[in-house]
Scaffold this motif. Structure first.
Motif, short mmCIF file in Angstrom:
data_model
loop_
_atom_site.label_atom_id
_atom_site.label_comp_id
_atom_site.label_asym_id
_atom_site.label_seq_id
_atom_site.Cartn_x
_atom_site.Cartn_y
_atom_site.Cartn_z
N PHE A 1 77.87 19.09 23.60
CA PHE A 1 77.53 19.96 24.72
C PHE A 1 76.30 20.78 24.40
O PHE A 1 76.02 21.12 23.25
CB PHE A 1 78.70 20.90 25.04
CG PHE A 1 79.99 20.19 25.30
CD1 PHE A 1 80.32 19.74 26.56
CD2 PHE A 1 80.89 19.95 24.25
CE1 PHE A 1 81.51 19.08 26.79
CE2 PHE A 1 82.08 19.30 24.47
CZ PHE A 1 82.39 18.85 25.75
N ILE B 1 76.89 10.93 24.28
CA ILE B 1 76.92 11.64 25.56
C ILE B 1 76.78 13.13 25.26
O ILE B 1 77.56 13.69 24.49
CB ILE B 1 78.24 11.39 26.32
CG1 ILE B 1 78.45 9.89 26.56
CG2 ILE B 1 78.26 12.15 27.64
CD1 ILE B 1 79.84 9.55 27.08
N ARG C 1 80.51 12.27 36.94
CA ARG C 1 80.95 13.35 36.07
C ARG C 1 82.22 12.96 35.32
O ARG C 1 82.41 13.35 34.17
CB ARG C 1 81.21 14.62 36.89
CG ARG C 1 80.00 15.13 37.62
CD ARG C 1 80.28 16.43 38.35
NE ARG C 1 79.21 16.74 39.28
CZ ARG C 1 79.10 17.85 39.97
NH1 ARG C 1 80.02 18.79 39.82
NH2 ARG C 1 78.11 18.07 40.79
N ARG D 1 72.73 15.72 31.94
CA ARG D 1 73.34 15.12 30.74
C ARG D 1 72.40 14.13 30.07
O ARG D 1 71.45 13.64 30.69
CB ARG D 1 74.64 14.41 31.12
CG ARG D 1 74.45 13.16 31.94
CD ARG D 1 75.77 12.45 32.22
NE ARG D 1 76.62 13.22 33.11
CZ ARG D 1 76.61 13.08 34.44
NH1 ARG D 1 75.78 12.20 35.00
NH2 ARG D 1 77.39 13.79 35.19
N LEU E 1 76.50 16.71 27.33
CA LEU E 1 76.64 17.32 28.64
C LEU E 1 76.01 18.71 28.67
O LEU E 1 76.24 19.52 27.77
CB LEU E 1 78.12 17.45 29.02
CG LEU E 1 78.96 16.16 28.98
CD1 LEU E 1 80.38 16.46 29.43
CD2 LEU E 1 78.35 15.08 29.85
N HIS F 1 79.93 21.61 34.48
CA HIS F 1 78.98 20.54 34.19
C HIS F 1 78.73 19.76 35.47
O HIS F 1 79.66 19.32 36.14
CB HIS F 1 79.51 19.58 33.12
CG HIS F 1 78.75 18.28 33.07
ND1 HIS F 1 77.44 18.21 32.67
CD2 HIS F 1 79.12 17.01 33.42
CE1 HIS F 1 77.03 16.95 32.74
NE2 HIS F 1 78.03 16.21 33.20
N PHE G 1 69.22 18.64 23.50
CA PHE G 1 69.89 17.39 23.89
C PHE G 1 69.54 16.28 22.90
O PHE G 1 70.42 15.55 22.42
CB PHE G 1 69.46 16.98 25.29
CG PHE G 1 70.22 17.65 26.40
CD1 PHE G 1 71.36 17.07 26.93
CD2 PHE G 1 69.79 18.85 26.93
CE1 PHE G 1 72.06 17.68 27.96
CE2 PHE G 1 70.47 19.47 27.95
CZ PHE G 1 71.62 18.88 28.47
#
Length: 262
Positions: A147, A73, A135, A114, A75, A110, A63
């Motif tokens: 992602f 962002i 979400r 996150r 996810l 998802h 991440f």
């Protein structure tokens, strides 16, 4: 900005833990938002994860690497649902398919695992709505997206508090917060039945004026009246849901109140 140091998973006893206690149960999404807003001014990015730790925390480094590479962002997306029961697996997949069919922008598999950058958190603050569906809300920000795939671990203790009723309520909140297709469906349904009813009325008038045949039987009349009454009540119920959400938004009550930070 220099990249953050690698996350060490070997000495978790050194990690500082802060608990935020709300004054009452404000719901899952508001509780999550309370933590995000508390951390917004204290970091460059935030990773949210469920408390049962079934989501793979070993993926934190990935991440952060995506964040350092420029994503605002990131996810977490489940690789599969092999650990789920048959009912939970297909109800979840049906949930995502149904929401997407209604025009709600979602990423399949998802949940709320996150990473959000400080810039994304600041932008999220400007969304002042009371009926939260994070979400879809984070995707609405429009920032660069990436992602991380992960596998779900077995639950070590306790049982899930997310009952079927809560999942249905969560789905309905997402639909009415991000899609107006149910309202359009009601309008199309009303127009369709208006045309059918007008045609049936003309047919009945023709039979009455130009033929000697009579339409007998009260059962058919009662069935038609009940059917259209049901459609009207369903339509009013859907419209009422939207009006109720407008009522909640207009009041501008606080979404949550922090009672204590431990």
């Amino acid at each position: 900005m220099l990249p953050p140091p690698p996350i060490s998973h070997s000495n978790t006893s050194q990690v500082e833990t802060i608990a935020i206690k709300l004054s009452k149960n404000c719901g899952h999404q508001n509780a999550l938002l309370a933590g995000l807003e508390y951390a917004r001014d204290k970091c460059d990015c935030v990773i949210s994860i469920d408390g049962d730790l079934q989501q793979d925390c070993e993926k934190f480094d990935e991440f952060v690497a995506k964040f350092v590479a420029g994503a605002d962002i990131v996810l977490g997306v489940r690789e599969d649902r092999q650990s789920d029961s048959v009912f939970k697996k297909y109800s979840a997949l049906g949930f995502y398919a149904f929401m997407q069919a209604l025009g709600v922008n979602l990423v399949t598999n998802h949940a709320d695992y996150r990473l959000l950058s400080k810039r994304a958190l600041e932008a999220l603050k400007s969304y002042d709505e009371r009926n939260l569906f994070l979400r879809a809300l984070v995707l609405d920000l429009g920032f660069r997206l990436d992602f991380v795939k992960f596998s779900v671990k077995e639950r070590e203790a306790g049982e899930s508090k997310y009952s079927l009723a809560k999942m249905l309520s969560f789905a309905w909140n997402g639909i009415t917060s991000f899609s107006i297709k149910p309202l359009r469906l009601v309008s199309m349904l009303g127009m369709t039945f208006f045309v059918l009813f007008a045609g049936f009325g003309l047919y009945a008038l023709f039979m009455r004026l130009f033929t000697t045949q009579t339409i007998s039987g009260w059962a058919s009349i009662v069935i038609v009246l009940c059917f259209f009454s049901a459609v009207q009540l369903l339509s009013l119920g859907i419209i009422g849901e939207y009006i109720g959400k407008m009522y909640q938004e207009i009041k501008h009550r606080p979404r949550f109140i922090i009672e204590e930070v431990v």
